[in-house]
Scaffold this motif. Structure first.
Motif, PDB file in Angstrom:
ATOM      1  N   ASP A 170      -9.836  48.715  33.102  1.00 46.42           N
ATOM      2  CA  ASP A 170     -11.516  47.908  33.012  1.00 46.42           C
ATOM      3  C   ASP A 170     -11.487  48.431  32.189  1.00 46.42           C
ATOM      4  N   GLU A 180     -13.676  36.327  34.488  1.00 43.51           N
ATOM      5  CA  GLU A 180     -13.754  34.832  33.330  1.00 43.51           C
ATOM      6  C   GLU A 180     -13.180  33.754  33.998  1.00 43.51           C
ATOM      7  N   LEU A 240      -7.597  41.358  31.599  1.00 39.15           N
ATOM      8  CA  LEU A 240      -8.911  42.007  31.809  1.00 39.15           C
ATOM      9  C   LEU A 240     -10.369  40.953  31.832  1.00 39.15           C
ATOM     10  N   ALA A 261     -12.813  41.160  34.408  1.00 42.08           N
ATOM     11  CA  ALA A 261     -14.619  40.342  34.546  1.00 42.08           C
ATOM     12  C   ALA A 261     -15.308  39.453  34.805  1.00 42.08           C
TER      13      ALA A 261
END
Lengths: 282, 105
Positions: free
Chosen positions: B42, B70, B64, B68
């Motif tokens: 991260d 997303e 990433l 996160a």
């Protein structure tokens, strides 16, 4: 807070212990990301979410692991064949192939280094304890002071992915080493020495009862005909020969299949002139 | 996986979260076989590789985004790219399929 990772932890333990294991992951469909860890002789860890799917994938994972293959397969939700409800990536972690190098000589360190780059578990074995030390071969996984035939009697049976390289140059070591290696199913067996050295070695091997069929398994002089001169270049030539024999490509020639001196003078200047000078003086 | 285990251990000991991207299938000519693995933490640090350097940048972004929250875990595919230097893809003509997921298993 770092997440608990029981499957990864079990996988890492197996890999560090050099135990074969397969990891199955649902990469498409119901249960995305679910995992099943399959290790021969042990209970499975995890689940893909359905007992029938687990059973079928366990069977397929064992087969893939035996063949050293990794691939994505498609199943029905209960493991049915010819359906595509879920895609399962079966990743095989076969044990590292082994390279056993007999003879603790200059070329040994270079060969051990290149073999490590290629993923081999490397053993250096020499009966002379002065030469075979971990200080001289820190890159080797194992340094053994023993006679070649006695050492081979102690290891797990060698197979097609494994290699034995005999670098001793000395009849009293290399003949028993080659005879012992020929008694295994090792996939690659190479012996260092000039054509003249090997011709006399062949006579001694015949005296020791080695047949023509067995002699044909011995790659000597060892390595591809790359014009290698330094220990490092020779190590590359040896490992390149191991790869070429496995992939069975055309257009490459082993030193064994050529004629003339194996250390021909370089036909074009090497990029590092100091290396050329050292080679010519040697 | 073997070659990235030391990265994983070091990062997790430091409290980092880790995403794993593995090649699970290759169509046509591809640079790496199924099982090639890349790990991303991260903080954006990277270990391993999944191609000849062609798609690693895009895989880091995807990893990433998964860390996160997303993007969901799942398959991403990269196919042939033409001479456009800014597009992401393989120059060797094949397609690779990667499974990108957090290391939470």
């Amino acid at each position: 807070m770092v997440a608990d990772t029981p499957i990864y932890d079990a996988l890492a333990r197996a890999l560090r212990g050099e135990r074969p294991i397969a990891l199955a992951t649902i990469v498409e469909g119901v249960g995305l990301g679910a995992k099943l860890l399959v290790e021969p002789g042990r209970p499975t860890v995890g689940t893909l979410g359905n007992v029938d799917l687990d059973r079928v994938v366990t069977r397929d994972a064992r087969a893939e692991l035996g063949a050293g293959l990794s691939s994505t397969r498609h199943y029905g939700e209960h493991g049915e064949a010819r359906e595509r409800a879920v895609s399962v990536f079966i990743e095989s972690f076969a044990v590292s192939p082994r390279m056993i190098i007999f003879g603790a000589v200059d070329f040994t360190a270079a060969l051990a280094r290149v073999a490590k780059v290629l993923g081999y578990h490397v053993t250096v074995c020499d009966a002379r304890s002065t030469f075979a030390t971990t200080a001289r071969f820190p890159m080797a996984d194992l340094v053994v002071n023993d006679w070649p035939d006695r050492h081979l009697a102690t290891v797990d049976p060698l197979g097609g992915r494994d290699a034995v390289c005999v670098l001793t140059h000395d009849a009293k070591f290399d003949v028993p080493a080659i005879v012992a290696a020929l008694a295994t199913d090792v996939g690659y067996l190479g012996a260092m020495g000039s054509r003249r050295t090997h011709a006399t070695r062949v006579e001694r091997l015949r005296d020791a009862g080695v047949t023509d069929a067995d002699l044909a398994r011995v790659m000597a002089p060892i390595g591809l005909d790359l014009g290698a001169r330094t220990p490092e270049e020779t190590a590359v030539a040896i490992c390149a020969e191991i790869i070429a024999l496995r992939t069975n490509v055309e257009g490459v020639r082993s030193l064994r299949d050529g004629v003339g001196p194996i250390h021909a003078a370089p036909s074009s200047p090497e990029p590092d002139s100091a290396v050329v000078t050292r080679g010519r003086l040697a | 996986m073997r070659e990235v285990m030391s990265d994983i251990d070091r990062w997790r000991a430091a409290g980092r979260r880790v995403a794993v991207a593995r090649v699970v299938a290759v169509d046509g000519s591809g640079p790496r076989d199924p099982g090639a693995t890349m790990v991303v933490n991260d903080a954006g640090e990277v270990g391993g590789s999944v191609s000849g350097g062609c798609v690693e940048g895009a895989v880091v972004e995807q990893a990433l985004a998964v860390l996160a929250g997303e993007q969901p875990r799942g398959l991403v595919s990269f196919g042939y790219s033409d001479d456009d230097a800014f597009s992401v893809g393989l120059t060797c003509g094949g397609t690779i399929h990667l499974f990108v997921e957090p290391l939470d298993w």
